[in-house]
Design a protein around this motif. Sequence first.
Motif, PDB file in Angstrom:
ATOM      1  N   SER A  98       0.938  -1.072   0.022  1.00  0.00           N
ATOM      2  CA  SER A  98      -0.006   0.060   0.010  1.00  0.00           C
ATOM      3  C   SER A  98       0.958   1.206   0.091  1.00  0.00           C
ATOM      4  O   SER A  98       1.712   1.248   0.923  1.00  0.00           O
ATOM      5  CB  SER A  98      -0.967   0.246   1.057  1.00  0.00           C
ATOM      6  N   SER A 150       2.021   7.377  -2.269  1.00  0.00           N
ATOM      7  CA  SER A 150       2.090   8.126  -3.449  1.00  0.00           C
ATOM      8  C   SER A 150       2.793   7.281  -4.505  1.00  0.00           C
ATOM      9  O   SER A 150       3.355   6.438  -4.400  1.00  0.00           O
ATOM     10  CB  SER A 150       3.047   9.441  -3.179  1.00  0.00           C
ATOM     11  N   VAL A 151       2.698   7.788  -5.764  1.00  0.00           N
ATOM     12  CA  VAL A 151       3.102   7.333  -7.065  1.00  0.00           C
ATOM     13  C   VAL A 151       3.494   8.412  -8.006  1.00  0.00           C
ATOM     14  O   VAL A 151       2.547   9.409  -8.080  1.00  0.00           O
ATOM     15  CB  VAL A 151       2.367   6.250  -7.647  1.00  0.00           C
ATOM     16  N   LEU A 186      -2.999   6.066 -15.404  1.00  0.00           N
ATOM     17  CA  LEU A 186      -2.435   6.147 -14.057  1.00  0.00           C
ATOM     18  C   LEU A 186      -3.550   6.122 -13.296  1.00  0.00           C
ATOM     19  O   LEU A 186      -3.688   5.082 -12.294  1.00  0.00           O
ATOM     20  CB  LEU A 186      -1.366   7.096 -13.662  1.00  0.00           C
ATOM     21  N   TRP A 187      -4.658   6.970 -13.513  1.00  0.00           N
ATOM     22  CA  TRP A 187      -6.001   6.865 -12.658  1.00  0.00           C
ATOM     23  C   TRP A 187      -6.586   5.829 -12.744  1.00  0.00           C
ATOM     24  O   TRP A 187      -7.255   5.265 -11.659  1.00  0.00           O
ATOM     25  CB  TRP A 187      -6.477   8.195 -13.145  1.00  0.00           C
ATOM     26  N   ASP A 189      -5.610   2.712 -13.186  1.00  0.00           N
ATOM     27  CA  ASP A 189      -4.687   1.709 -12.554  1.00  0.00           C
ATOM     28  C   ASP A 189      -5.147   1.643 -10.900  1.00  0.00           C
ATOM     29  O   ASP A 189      -5.182   1.000 -10.285  1.00  0.00           O
ATOM     30  CB  ASP A 189      -3.212   1.668 -12.772  1.00  0.00           C
ATOM     31  N   ILE A 190      -5.061   3.304 -10.475  1.00  0.00           N
ATOM     32  CA  ILE A 190      -5.282   3.742  -8.997  1.00  0.00           C
ATOM     33  C   ILE A 190      -6.714   2.968  -8.704  1.00  0.00           C
ATOM     34  O   ILE A 190      -6.884   2.351  -7.752  1.00  0.00           O
ATOM     35  CB  ILE A 190      -5.028   5.024  -8.754  1.00  0.00           C
ATOM     36  N   VAL A 224      -2.814  -0.252  -8.704  1.00  0.00           N
ATOM     37  CA  VAL A 224      -1.643   0.721  -7.899  1.00  0.00           C
ATOM     38  C   VAL A 224      -2.317   1.047  -6.446  1.00  0.00           C
ATOM     39  O   VAL A 224      -3.198   1.894  -6.613  1.00  0.00           O
ATOM     40  CB  VAL A 224      -1.148   2.058  -8.938  1.00  0.00           C
ATOM     41  N   LEU A 271      -3.006   2.804  -3.629  1.00  0.00           N
ATOM     42  CA  LEU A 271      -2.403   3.947  -2.905  1.00  0.00           C
ATOM     43  C   LEU A 271      -3.487   3.795  -1.672  1.00  0.00           C
ATOM     44  O   LEU A 271      -4.962   3.168  -1.826  1.00  0.00           O
ATOM     45  CB  LEU A 271      -2.795   5.181  -3.662  1.00  0.00           C
ATOM     46  N   PRO A 303      -7.187  11.814  -2.034  1.00  0.00           N
ATOM     47  CA  PRO A 303      -6.142  11.999  -2.996  1.00  0.00           C
ATOM     48  C   PRO A 303      -5.930  13.398  -3.808  1.00  0.00           C
ATOM     49  O   PRO A 303      -7.045  14.269  -3.801  1.00  0.00           O
ATOM     50  CB  PRO A 303      -6.646  11.068  -4.264  1.00  0.00           C
ATOM     51  N   SER A 307      -3.251  15.455  -6.731  1.00  0.00           N
ATOM     52  CA  SER A 307      -2.123  15.407  -7.738  1.00  0.00           C
ATOM     53  C   SER A 307      -1.147  16.579  -7.139  1.00  0.00           C
ATOM     54  O   SER A 307      -1.684  17.878  -7.244  1.00  0.00           O
ATOM     55  CB  SER A 307      -2.878  15.270  -9.137  1.00  0.00           C
ATOM     56  N   SER A 325      -1.858  10.630  -1.216  1.00  0.00           N
ATOM     57  CA  SER A 325      -2.974  10.618  -0.312  1.00  0.00           C
ATOM     58  C   SER A 325      -2.542  11.744   0.911  1.00  0.00           C
ATOM     59  O   SER A 325      -1.384  11.864   1.294  1.00  0.00           O
ATOM     60  CB  SER A 325      -3.162   9.286   0.782  1.00  0.00           C
TER      61      SER A 325
END
Length: 150
Positions: free
Chosen positions: A4, A7-8, A25-26, A28-29, A34, A36, A50, A52, A71
């Motif tokens: 967990s 951030s990425v 990316l979003w 996958d989140i 991913v 998070l 979340p 950015s 986060s």
Amino acid sequence: MAYSFNSVTIRTDNSESGMAKINELWADIMQGKVPLDFIANGMPVKGLSPISAYSDYENDEKGKYNLSVMSVTVDFFAKLEEAVAQGKYIKIDESGETIGECADKAWTKVWHLTASGQLNRAFTVDYESTVPAQYTKDGKTHCYLYIAVK
């Protein structure tokens, strides 16, 4: 082993392929690929949101930059509002039917203000928080941008 993250970060730009990387990316989140820590089992975690962060700009919005999805707690937003009050950031709030619509409106406004000379961006670290309609008082999706100024 389960991971967990808080951030990425990816390196991207505002080209069509760069926007595709951001959307991927979003996706996958949100699908848990991913992991998070602001979302667990497909549901938001209470107390975490979340946001950015756009940083390490190559030059301006036409070059490459880092996009970090991370986060944060309510305290983070309070500090951003304080930075706005101190004149270090400006805040842009746009609403719409979808996340994409309000984000497009907000960034288009920033680019217009920058191009017209009304906004002197610092290109240090900018922040974006998009809030889906089900979490807002007015029932609209909102995109809040915090843009660093010189």
